[in-house]
Design a protein around this motif. Structure first.
Motif, short mmCIF file in Angstrom:
data_model
loop_
_atom_site.label_atom_id
_atom_site.label_comp_id
_atom_site.label_asym_id
_atom_site.label_seq_id
_atom_site.Cartn_x
_atom_site.Cartn_y
_atom_site.Cartn_z
N ARG A 96 0.83 -1.21 0.00
CA ARG A 96 0.00 0.00 0.00
C ARG A 96 0.86 1.27 0.00
O ARG A 96 0.56 2.24 -0.68
N ARG A 134 2.51 1.70 -3.44
CA ARG A 134 1.52 2.21 -4.39
C ARG A 134 1.28 3.70 -4.17
O ARG A 134 1.27 4.49 -5.13
N MET A 137 2.15 6.58 -6.94
CA MET A 137 1.07 7.42 -7.44
C MET A 137 1.32 8.88 -7.05
O MET A 137 1.13 9.79 -7.87
N LEU A 197 1.66 8.38 -11.28
CA LEU A 197 1.15 7.23 -12.02
C LEU A 197 -0.29 6.92 -11.63
O LEU A 197 -0.73 7.21 -10.52
N GLU A 202 -3.19 4.03 -10.76
CA GLU A 202 -3.05 2.83 -9.94
C GLU A 202 -2.59 1.64 -10.77
O GLU A 202 -1.73 0.86 -10.35
N ASP A 203 -3.13 1.50 -11.99
CA ASP A 203 -2.73 0.36 -12.83
C ASP A 203 -1.25 0.45 -13.21
O ASP A 203 -0.55 -0.56 -13.24
N GLU A 204 -0.78 1.64 -13.52
CA GLU A 204 0.64 1.79 -13.83
C GLU A 204 1.50 1.45 -12.62
O GLU A 204 2.51 0.75 -12.73
N ILE A 218 0.83 -0.50 -10.10
CA ILE A 218 0.81 -1.92 -9.76
C ILE A 218 1.67 -2.72 -10.73
O ILE A 218 2.43 -3.61 -10.33
N SER A 219 1.59 -2.40 -12.00
CA SER A 219 2.44 -3.11 -12.96
C SER A 219 3.91 -2.84 -12.67
O SER A 219 4.73 -3.76 -12.63
N LEU A 220 4.23 -1.59 -12.42
CA LEU A 220 5.62 -1.23 -12.16
C LEU A 220 6.14 -1.94 -10.90
O LEU A 220 7.27 -2.44 -10.88
N MET A 221 5.31 -2.02 -9.89
CA MET A 221 5.72 -2.71 -8.65
C MET A 221 6.03 -4.16 -8.91
O MET A 221 6.91 -4.74 -8.29
N ASN A 244 2.61 -8.17 -18.83
CA ASN A 244 2.47 -8.21 -17.38
C ASN A 244 0.98 -8.17 -17.06
O ASN A 244 0.29 -7.22 -17.39
N THR A 304 -8.97 2.32 -6.76
CA THR A 304 -9.79 3.00 -7.77
C THR A 304 -10.72 2.02 -8.47
O THR A 304 -10.48 0.81 -8.51
N ARG A 350 -10.42 -5.59 -10.87
CA ARG A 350 -10.19 -5.62 -12.31
C ARG A 350 -8.86 -6.30 -12.58
O ARG A 350 -7.98 -6.31 -11.72
N VAL A 376 -5.67 -6.18 -15.30
CA VAL A 376 -5.09 -5.27 -16.29
C VAL A 376 -3.83 -5.90 -16.88
O VAL A 376 -2.97 -6.39 -16.16
N THR A 379 -0.49 -5.26 -19.14
CA THR A 379 0.40 -4.22 -19.67
C THR A 379 1.41 -4.89 -20.60
O THR A 379 2.07 -5.85 -20.22
N TYR A 437 4.83 -4.82 -22.66
CA TYR A 437 6.14 -4.16 -22.61
C TYR A 437 6.95 -4.54 -23.84
O TYR A 437 6.80 -5.64 -24.38
N LEU A 487 3.14 4.84 -18.31
CA LEU A 487 4.49 4.67 -17.74
C LEU A 487 5.53 5.40 -18.58
O LEU A 487 6.62 4.89 -18.85
N CYS A 504 1.92 -8.28 -8.57
CA CYS A 504 0.59 -8.31 -9.17
C CYS A 504 0.27 -9.66 -9.78
O CYS A 504 -0.78 -9.85 -10.38
#
Lengths: 405, 405
Positions: A375, A378, A382, A387, A389-391, A393-396, B147, B161, B166, B168, B170, B172, B224, B297
């Motif tokens: 959390r 994230r 953000m 970013l 939230e979806d960006e 989470i993917s980055l994490m 991803n 959010t 959901r 998602v 991504t 790359y 990103l 994720c």
């Protein structure tokens, strides 16, 4: 050495806070402590810190060192630092000693930061970290630390060999001049019941700073031969005073910082803490020469260090729109990375109610800490990188490492 | 390309195993699979692996690539790789499809290692790892990965959010020629229910290789922006066949290796696995371009890779007195470090009894995995470094890092 002269010219100050019985608080944080120093934003402070494990080898870590002798002095007639921990002074719960050892770290401070108010953020730049050289002429040029494989360690009830369970102290040596960047083991010994100067028997390591009677222990030399331990000095505890309670045990970390025990919190690191009380009340302690991620057996190489810090105040009004907006947890920046720390509870003092300081020990888990770390990371991505939230989470998932400290 | 010629001269062989419908097994390991190749100790094998997420972007990861087209082919009339997972072929449990997606990774192999017997140790040297270049002329010189922030991810029930929850995806891009060591995001999209060619609707990502109908999804570009993700290619799954069950889900890792998902298992790494069945039956899959520790994720940058491996057999009779004696878990050596992997159960197939393959998902926790990692690291230090238990525990606390993979 105390307050900045009135009528300051506006030049940056550099102060020194030695560790003595008068400048430390042992095992707790408090919003009510009298500051040992008052500084302005931007000032530098060199702060001596002492490991609470120094009595594991008095000759190497206390003897001949006036500061350490002052803090650790405990005889039948005198105990220079009476309170050790956030428990009752009359030790009515377990009878261990004043404060009950509910919190164990010797902290130097607090330092009052002028104009700091709740809602501000204090940036703490760790400018330098040096080991505290041994003052005993017999060990000149060297510094020492202690690693206690103790009853609160992850290993304690899961030992293979007899006697089970047991606590084992390992003494490590490092080069005080910093010419070598590794530590080596000197010897180890098994903890045996120790009777403190007030007559309380400590069968296990249940109270900090108990003098170890050398006649009772057996030094085992020739251990961990030829092994070099990389030195990465860090402060296990850096905290601002929490606002929620009068006395807060120094062990569970929280939004105010505290016992985060991350080896990355060393020289060059920058920490950001939310200010909870007027003046911030900054304290440092639990110095380590080296630790692995997890500090598995319960301690690091616990070794007195002196740190130089620059304290920079970020006023609440200037935070919106910056990466520090809404910061409600300690944030670490190193040269390479940004680090957030997950705790079992983001603010256990509030979330766990009236018995928070007891409940926290029963309710901690790695799974909870991982949730909190997720959390916070994230939020960090953000808030500071803009970013979605979806960006975030993917980055994490693809580029953030989660570890255990 | 298959077996070494009989009457071998004793020279080291180098074989190639392409990924096709005939050389992969999807979502499971089995002691009963027919080997795709037989090698001798010391031989090299170049093995193509495909990501099971390739259909997330057919144009970039399947189209024009005969191997990928062969594996992913699924029309109303034909499904080249019928079984996907260790579940029932008639999908009598959830109705998702053959094998039920109880295990998701496309694995290439198995490779039979001659003379390998239970009790031996197989050393797997990862000599080289290359991304699989896109074969679609529209994207020449590039490679792609996906991803998926999916329902099994740590974040899924903890979103901020809407819409919640959901999934998602991504996409790359990485440089197939390896001139750049970073990935960049191309676009993302939200998973929407997809109907597979046999008419089953997949509301969530519950079965691997479901063709994504591009008309139903909405690509969001410009995400990103300006962020470079360090590329560190690794194989999420490397396994020998377990002996305990006929079909073993590819998801939970175990003593046999499997889905360890550690980014350190890449080029230059050396893994050691205990051999459980005759011939070892070595398989590789779940290729990643990059992942963070935790794969938060649910997935990494899932990207087809080709690896070159040297397989070296250590016979049981020669193990006593060596660091590999009593090795009953996968051991990783990189240039810098030795790594053991803690699982919730060291051997869940035995420890959890008849319903092991279901129970493992309910009983996993980070705290259990940390316990297992501690025990393995202690064994490793005592066995390979000749340390006492006390030395090993102190060393672990001051110089071993524990992380989350």
């Amino acid at each position: 050495m105390r307050d900045r002269p009135s009528g300051s010219t506006g030049r940056t100050g550099h102060y020194v806070v030695p560790a003595t019985a008068a400048t430390v608080h042992w095992g707790y944080f408090s919003r009510s402590l009298k500051p040992v120093l008052s500084v302005e934003s931007g000032d530098f402070v060199t702060i001596e810190t002492l490991t609470h494990h120094a009595y594991d080898d008095h000759a190497r870590m206390i003897e001949g060192d006036p500061g350490a002798e002052s803090v650790f002095l405990w005889s039948k007639d005198a105990k220079n630092v009476e309170r050790r921990g956030a428990g009752p002074m009359n030790a009515s719960i377990h009878g261990r000693g004043a404060g009950e050892g509910f919190g164990v770290h010797i902290c130097t401070g607090p330092v009052f930061v002028r104009d700091a108010q709740p809602g501000d953020v204090l940036e703490v730049r760790i400018v330098d970290v040096q080991p505290r050289g041994c003052r005993n002429p017999a060990f000149r040029g060297r510094a020492f630390g202690s690693n206690a494989a103790a009853w609160w360690g992850f290993h304690y009830n899961d030992l293979l060999t007899e006697p089970k369970p047991r606590e084992v102290i390992t003494i490590y040596e490092i080069d005080a001049a910093g010419a070598r960047n590794w530590a080596r083991a000197v010897y180890n010994y098994r903890w045996v019941p120790q009777t403190d100067p007030f007559g309380v028997v400590h069968r296990i390591i249940d109270y900090p700073g108990v003098p170890v009677d050398r006649a009772l222990i057996e030094e085992k030399h020739g251990i961990l031969k030829d092994l070099r331990i990389p030195v990465r000095p860090n402060f296990g505890v850096i905290a601002l005073a929490p606002k929620e309670a009068e006395l807060v045990d120094s062990v569970p970390p929280g939004y105010f910082g505290g016992n985060i025990d991350d080896w990355r919190i060393g020289k060059g690191a920058v920490m950001y803490y939310p200010v909870a009380v007027s003046g911030a009340l900054f304290s440092v302690g639990d110095p380590h020469a080296s630790q692995g991620d997890s500090e598995l057996c319960g301690t690091a190489i616990e070794c007195s260090l002196t740190g130089t810090f620059q304290l920079v105040l970020h006023k609440r009004d200037h935070l919106p729109g910056t990466p520090l907006a809404d910061l409600d947890y300690p944030l670490l920046e190193t040269q390479d990375e940004s680090v957030v720390h997950g705790f079992s509870f983001a603010n256990y003092l509030v979330e766990l109610g009236d018995n928070a300081q007891t409940e926290i020990f029963a309710k901690s888990s790695l799974d909870r800490a991982m949730r909190d770390a997720f959390r916070k990371m994230r939020h960090f991505l953000m808030a500071t990188k803009g970013l979605s939230e979806d960006e975030a989470i993917s980055l994490m998932s693809v580029a953030v490492d989660f570890g255990v400290t």
